[in-house]
Design a protein around this motif. Structure first.
Motif, mmCIF file in Angstrom:
data_model
loop_
_atom_site.group_PDB
_atom_site.id
_atom_site.type_symbol
_atom_site.label_atom_id
_atom_site.label_comp_id
_atom_site.label_asym_id
_atom_site.label_seq_id
_atom_site.Cartn_x
_atom_site.Cartn_y
_atom_site.Cartn_z
ATOM 1 N N TRP A 67 30.063 0.760 -18.738
ATOM 2 C CA TRP A 67 29.339 -0.363 -18.145
ATOM 3 C C TRP A 67 29.828 -1.646 -18.783
ATOM 4 O O TRP A 67 29.957 -1.724 -20.002
ATOM 5 N N ARG A 68 30.117 -2.640 -17.949
ATOM 6 C CA ARG A 68 30.532 -3.958 -18.440
ATOM 7 C C ARG A 68 29.630 -5.017 -17.829
ATOM 8 O O ARG A 68 29.258 -4.919 -16.663
ATOM 9 N N ALA A 69 29.333 -6.026 -18.630
ATOM 10 C CA ALA A 69 28.506 -7.131 -18.147
ATOM 11 C C ALA A 69 29.238 -7.855 -17.034
ATOM 12 O O ALA A 69 30.464 -8.021 -17.072
ATOM 13 N N GLY A 70 28.477 -8.277 -16.033
ATOM 14 C CA GLY A 70 29.065 -9.027 -14.933
ATOM 15 C C GLY A 70 29.128 -10.509 -15.277
ATOM 16 O O GLY A 70 28.336 -11.013 -16.058
ATOM 17 N N ALA A 71 30.083 -11.201 -14.710
ATOM 18 C CA ALA A 71 30.217 -12.642 -14.915
ATOM 19 C C ALA A 71 29.219 -13.345 -13.994
ATOM 20 O O ALA A 71 29.499 -13.573 -12.826
ATOM 21 N N GLY A 72 28.046 -13.652 -14.535
ATOM 22 C CA GLY A 72 27.033 -14.332 -13.741
ATOM 23 C C GLY A 72 26.290 -13.429 -12.770
ATOM 24 O O GLY A 72 25.575 -13.902 -11.904
ATOM 25 N N GLY A 73 26.473 -12.138 -12.875
ATOM 26 C CA GLY A 73 25.808 -11.200 -11.977
ATOM 27 C C GLY A 73 25.490 -9.920 -12.709
ATOM 28 O O GLY A 73 25.590 -9.845 -13.936
ATOM 29 N N PRO A 74 25.121 -8.898 -11.978
ATOM 30 C CA PRO A 74 24.784 -7.620 -12.624
ATOM 31 C C PRO A 74 26.013 -6.957 -13.244
ATOM 32 O O PRO A 74 27.154 -7.272 -12.879
ATOM 33 N N GLY A 75 25.769 -6.054 -14.177
ATOM 34 C CA GLY A 75 26.857 -5.305 -14.784
ATOM 35 C C GLY A 75 27.533 -4.391 -13.764
ATOM 36 O O GLY A 75 26.986 -4.113 -12.696
ATOM 37 N N ARG A 76 28.721 -3.979 -14.123
ATOM 38 C CA ARG A 76 29.481 -3.076 -13.247
ATOM 39 C C ARG A 76 29.888 -1.831 -14.012
ATOM 40 O O ARG A 76 30.171 -1.881 -15.205
ATOM 41 N N LYS A 77 29.954 -0.756 -13.275
ATOM 42 C CA LYS A 77 30.377 0.520 -13.821
ATOM 43 C C LYS A 77 31.882 0.633 -13.580
ATOM 44 O O LYS A 77 32.333 0.716 -12.439
#
Length: 124
Positions: A67-77
């Motif tokens: 899991w990585r933090a999203g740039a200004g949005g939700p995280g992504r798998k």
């Protein structure tokens, strides 16, 4: 059989291999995989098809998940190939090339009579 149905059936057989290929260049996430496949000409691969496949690849230890933090949005798998996933991809490519060569040879042989056939049982 409609062209759409036929393409869908063909894709079902090779989608796993194509998804592994989409991850070959590095970690990526589901939406990016679907977009890559669409750009390559596979059409719209629905999330209901893609995400269960990604879960199976993870379960079979062909990919890892982070899991990585999203740039200004939700995280992504993000999904990455494991060594086993890379081996599966290489083996799958080799098998696909052999299979598609056989299919192409058969389909373009001129007539079904030109293609190799299996022996038929003798008639009584």
């Amino acid at each position: 059989m409609s062209t759409t149905t036929q393409r869908s059936e063909w894709l079902r057989g090779v989608l796993g291999l194509c998804v592994l290929r989409a991850m070959a260049d590095g970690p990526t996430y589901g939406y990016a995989i679907a977009a890559d496949l669409a750009r390559a000409g596979f059409g719209d691969v629905k999330g209901g098809t893609l995400y269960p496949l990604l879960a199976r690849l993870e379960k079979n230890e062909l990919v890892t998940v982070e899991w990585r933090a999203g740039a200004g949005g939700p995280g992504r798998k993000y999904f990455s190939l494991t060594d086993a996933g890379r081996a599966e991809l290489e083996q799958g490519i080799t098998q696909w090339q052999a299979f598609s060569s056989v299919v192409t040879g058969y389909l373009t042989s001129g007539s079904a009579g030109d293609a190799p056939t299996s022996p038929r049982p003798p008639t009584p």
